[in-house]
Design a protein around this motif. Sequence first.
Motif, PDB file in Angstrom:
ATOM      1  N   GLU A   1     -21.800  21.712   4.370  1.00 41.75           N
ATOM      2  CA  GLU A   1     -22.838  20.930   5.449  1.00 41.75           C
ATOM      3  C   GLU A   1     -22.772  20.323   4.330  1.00 41.75           C
ATOM      4  O   GLU A   1     -23.545  18.468   4.960  1.00 41.75           O
ATOM      5  CB  GLU A   1     -24.124  22.634   5.107  1.00 41.75           C
ATOM      6  N   MET A   2     -22.908  19.815   2.978  1.00 41.50           N
ATOM      7  CA  MET A   2     -23.474  18.318   2.375  1.00 41.50           C
ATOM      8  C   MET A   2     -22.540  17.561   3.017  1.00 41.50           C
ATOM      9  O   MET A   2     -22.420  16.160   3.290  1.00 41.50           O
ATOM     10  CB  MET A   2     -22.538  18.836   0.881  1.00 41.50           C
ATOM     11  N   LEU A   3     -20.806  17.530   2.989  1.00 45.52           N
ATOM     12  CA  LEU A   3     -19.541  16.394   3.257  1.00 45.52           C
ATOM     13  C   LEU A   3     -20.455  16.214   4.534  1.00 45.52           C
ATOM     14  O   LEU A   3     -20.320  14.901   5.113  1.00 45.52           O
ATOM     15  CB  LEU A   3     -18.851  16.509   3.337  1.00 45.52           C
TER      16      LEU A   3
ATOM     17  N   PHE B   1      -9.859  21.157   2.045  1.00 44.43           N
ATOM     18  CA  PHE B   1     -11.633  21.671   2.359  1.00 44.43           C
ATOM     19  C   PHE B   1     -11.467  20.303   2.477  1.00 44.43           C
ATOM     20  O   PHE B   1     -12.282  20.337   4.144  1.00 44.43           O
ATOM     21  CB  PHE B   1     -11.890  22.037   1.828  1.00 44.43           C
ATOM     22  N   CYS B   2     -12.405  19.563   1.659  1.00 44.57           N
ATOM     23  CA  CYS B   2     -13.175  18.015   2.494  1.00 44.57           C
ATOM     24  C   CYS B   2     -12.000  17.549   3.703  1.00 44.57           C
ATOM     25  O   CYS B   2     -13.086  17.232   4.054  1.00 44.57           O
ATOM     26  CB  CYS B   2     -13.072  17.693   1.373  1.00 44.57           C
ATOM     27  N   GLN B   3     -11.272  17.738   3.245  1.00 48.14           N
ATOM     28  CA  GLN B   3     -10.437  16.734   5.009  1.00 48.14           C
ATOM     29  C   GLN B   3     -10.805  18.189   6.194  1.00 48.14           C
ATOM     30  O   GLN B   3     -10.857  16.544   7.047  1.00 48.14           O
ATOM     31  CB  GLN B   3      -8.881  16.115   5.016  1.00 48.14           C
ATOM     32  N   LYS B   4     -10.227  18.588   6.079  1.00 53.08           N
ATOM     33  CA  LYS B   4     -11.042  19.717   6.919  1.00 53.08           C
ATOM     34  C   LYS B   4     -12.464  19.430   7.518  1.00 53.08           C
ATOM     35  O   LYS B   4     -12.794  19.931   8.866  1.00 53.08           O
ATOM     36  CB  LYS B   4     -10.431  20.713   6.771  1.00 53.08           C
ATOM     37  N   ALA B   5     -13.086  19.524   6.426  1.00 54.79           N
ATOM     38  CA  ALA B   5     -14.938  20.233   6.815  1.00 54.79           C
ATOM     39  C   ALA B   5     -15.350  18.325   7.002  1.00 54.79           C
ATOM     40  O   ALA B   5     -16.502  18.077   8.460  1.00 54.79           O
ATOM     41  CB  ALA B   5     -15.429  19.689   5.597  1.00 54.79           C
ATOM     42  N   LEU B   6     -15.078  16.886   7.072  1.00 58.69           N
ATOM     43  CA  LEU B   6     -15.319  16.417   7.520  1.00 58.69           C
ATOM     44  C   LEU B   6     -14.474  15.608   8.862  1.00 58.69           C
ATOM     45  O   LEU B   6     -14.648  14.229   9.100  1.00 58.69           O
ATOM     46  CB  LEU B   6     -14.895  14.866   6.766  1.00 58.69           C
ATOM     47  N   ALA B   7     -13.571  16.074   9.209  1.00 63.82           N
ATOM     48  CA  ALA B   7     -12.743  15.809  10.315  1.00 63.82           C
ATOM     49  C   ALA B   7     -13.346  16.019  11.643  1.00 63.82           C
ATOM     50  O   ALA B   7     -14.666  16.377  11.786  1.00 63.82           O
ATOM     51  CB  ALA B   7     -11.596  17.013  10.594  1.00 63.82           C
TER      52      ALA B   7
ATOM     53  N   ASN C   1       0.414  -0.889   0.167  1.00 64.67           N
ATOM     54  CA  ASN C   1      -0.423   0.345  -0.104  1.00 64.67           C
ATOM     55  C   ASN C   1       0.930   1.344  -0.250  1.00 64.67           C
ATOM     56  O   ASN C   1       0.516   2.505   0.169  1.00 64.67           O
ATOM     57  CB  ASN C   1      -0.490  -0.283   0.918  1.00 64.67           C
ATOM     58  N   PHE C   2       1.840   1.102   0.075  1.00 63.93           N
ATOM     59  CA  PHE C   2       3.537   2.235   0.116  1.00 63.93           C
ATOM     60  C   PHE C   2       2.829   2.564  -0.932  1.00 63.93           C
ATOM     61  O   PHE C   2       2.852   2.549  -2.533  1.00 63.93           O
ATOM     62  CB  PHE C   2       4.234   1.794  -0.210  1.00 63.93           C
ATOM     63  N   ASN C   3       2.271   4.583  -1.249  1.00 62.05           N
ATOM     64  CA  ASN C   3       2.202   5.473  -1.826  1.00 62.05           C
ATOM     65  C   ASN C   3       1.003   5.259  -2.896  1.00 62.05           C
ATOM     66  O   ASN C   3       1.175   6.074  -4.276  1.00 62.05           O
ATOM     67  CB  ASN C   3       3.634   5.389  -2.887  1.00 62.05           C
ATOM     68  N   LYS C   4       0.289   5.018  -2.061  1.00 60.63           N
ATOM     69  CA  LYS C   4      -1.084   4.794  -2.867  1.00 60.63           C
ATOM     70  C   LYS C   4      -2.056   5.464  -1.671  1.00 60.63           C
ATOM     71  O   LYS C   4      -2.181   5.848  -1.119  1.00 60.63           O
ATOM     72  CB  LYS C   4      -1.818   3.309  -2.371  1.00 60.63           C
ATOM     73  N   PRO C   5      -2.969   6.209  -3.044  1.00 61.08           N
ATOM     74  CA  PRO C   5      -3.516   7.829  -2.251  1.00 61.08           C
ATOM     75  C   PRO C   5      -4.774   7.118  -1.405  1.00 61.08           C
ATOM     76  O   PRO C   5      -5.674   5.974  -1.723  1.00 61.08           O
ATOM     77  CB  PRO C   5      -4.276   8.031  -3.702  1.00 61.08           C
ATOM     78  N   ASN C   6      -5.416   7.881  -1.033  1.00 63.14           N
ATOM     79  CA  ASN C   6      -6.481   7.180   0.000  1.00 63.14           C
ATOM     80  C   ASN C   6      -7.632   8.437   0.222  1.00 63.14           C
ATOM     81  O   ASN C   6      -6.946   9.252   0.721  1.00 63.14           O
ATOM     82  CB  ASN C   6      -6.281   6.479   1.288  1.00 63.14           C
ATOM     83  N   SER C   7      -8.269   8.248  -0.408  1.00 62.33           N
ATOM     84  CA  SER C   7      -9.360   9.424  -0.627  1.00 62.33           C
ATOM     85  C   SER C   7     -10.532   9.939   0.357  1.00 62.33           C
ATOM     86  O   SER C   7     -11.710   9.763  -0.204  1.00 62.33           O
ATOM     87  CB  SER C   7      -9.776  10.875  -1.684  1.00 62.33           C
ATOM     88  N   LEU C   8     -10.811   8.088   1.159  1.00 62.09           N
ATOM     89  CA  LEU C   8     -12.170   7.586   1.565  1.00 62.09           C
ATOM     90  C   LEU C   8     -11.651   8.608   3.436  1.00 62.09           C
ATOM     91  O   LEU C   8     -11.026   7.798   3.686  1.00 62.09           O
ATOM     92  CB  LEU C   8     -12.370   6.325   1.505  1.00 62.09           C
ATOM     93  N   ILE C   9     -12.439   9.369   2.928  1.00 55.76           N
ATOM     94  CA  ILE C   9     -12.568  10.624   4.197  1.00 55.76           C
ATOM     95  C   ILE C   9     -13.478  10.209   5.289  1.00 55.76           C
ATOM     96  O   ILE C   9     -14.623  10.365   5.048  1.00 55.76           O
ATOM     97  CB  ILE C   9     -11.889  12.036   4.125  1.00 55.76           C
ATOM     98  N   ASN C  10     -13.482  10.230   6.500  1.00 51.45           N
ATOM     99  CA  ASN C  10     -14.551   9.137   7.475  1.00 51.45           C
ATOM    100  C   ASN C  10     -15.706   8.502   7.445  1.00 51.45           C
ATOM    101  O   ASN C  10     -16.883   9.490   7.018  1.00 51.45           O
ATOM    102  CB  ASN C  10     -14.713   9.935   8.387  1.00 51.45           C
TER     103      ASN C  10
END
Length: 342
Positions: A298-300, A336-342, A34-43
């Motif tokens: 709000e949507m996220l 922006f999405c990361q912060k909104a979903l924190a 999994n090294f160097n693979k992205p992951n944009s499934l956030i919470n």
Amino acid sequence: MKTRRDFLIKSAMSAAALVTAPTWLQGAPSIIRNFNKPNSLINGVQIGCITYSFRTMPDQSAEATLRYVKDSGLSAIELMGDPAESFAGMPVSPINRMRMFQLGGKARRGEELTADETKELDELRAQGDAYQKEVAAWRATADMKKFEQFRKMYKDAGVSIYAFKPSAFGKNNTDAEIAYGMKAAKALGASHITLEHPSDDAHTLKLGKMGEQYGMAVGYHGHEQETFTFWDTALTQSPKNGLNLDAGHYIAAGQTDLIPLIEKQHSRILSMHTKDRTTPANGKGNVVWGTGDTPIGEMLQMMKKNKYKFPATIELEYQVPEGSDAVKEVQKCVEFCQKALA
């Protein structure tokens, strides 16, 4: 014998070192995979991107597009047709698209064309018609194995393809092209194809029924014509018809019921284009995220709370600032999405 002995000694030493290593390092094989693979499934919320966002980047090949996606930190995408179709061997267009866009725009605005410009535009349109026939012929016999290879290349890099958007689903495309597009989408691993809503009930019925035949959902995208009931007819025509909602355009159209729309149609939303736009009162602009009127945060949060499974698709449409590029701006949208979903 010496080579074999050295190998065995080194292997034994590596195994012994791994046993005495910290717990996290003992999982090294999976870490390496999994090294160097992205992951944009956030919470629990899948953040994706339409590859149209990278249209200003110099290289539009399959390999370069993958690099842009990974550098942006994204693990899922809505794929435009060009990178995959060029990879699969589609004939290269001979048309000067920029010039055709310039002349066509001038004509649409009612500006008078010179005799030479009129002749040039006619020739470009004739070239376009001939090219479309060439593309249709290629699509009729296109090898799906190339799309499977494309899928593997992206999957190996940690990127999945949830939607495919080639120019194969319009009213002027043949049934064979539509079937090709759906089969290619399946070979790419997509759950749905996307296209601009054709504003033609007969065509949405046809696409829905062909989607049933080929096991492919159809997401209809709208611009500022989107309303609360915009998709209703298509949704009743087939269970395979769904929404490719554009939240930014919905706001720019002056609609005020975006959140209720998402709540009502969440089970039929296949993917949602996410961008920041302003209301008509504020100029309908495409703006840097967080400076407009689209309630992205709000949507996220609603998607997170209600465990909605459709992806939020970043679509970069505001002008890239001088000194930056599309990848850097998409990175900002991901943050922006990361912060909104924190």
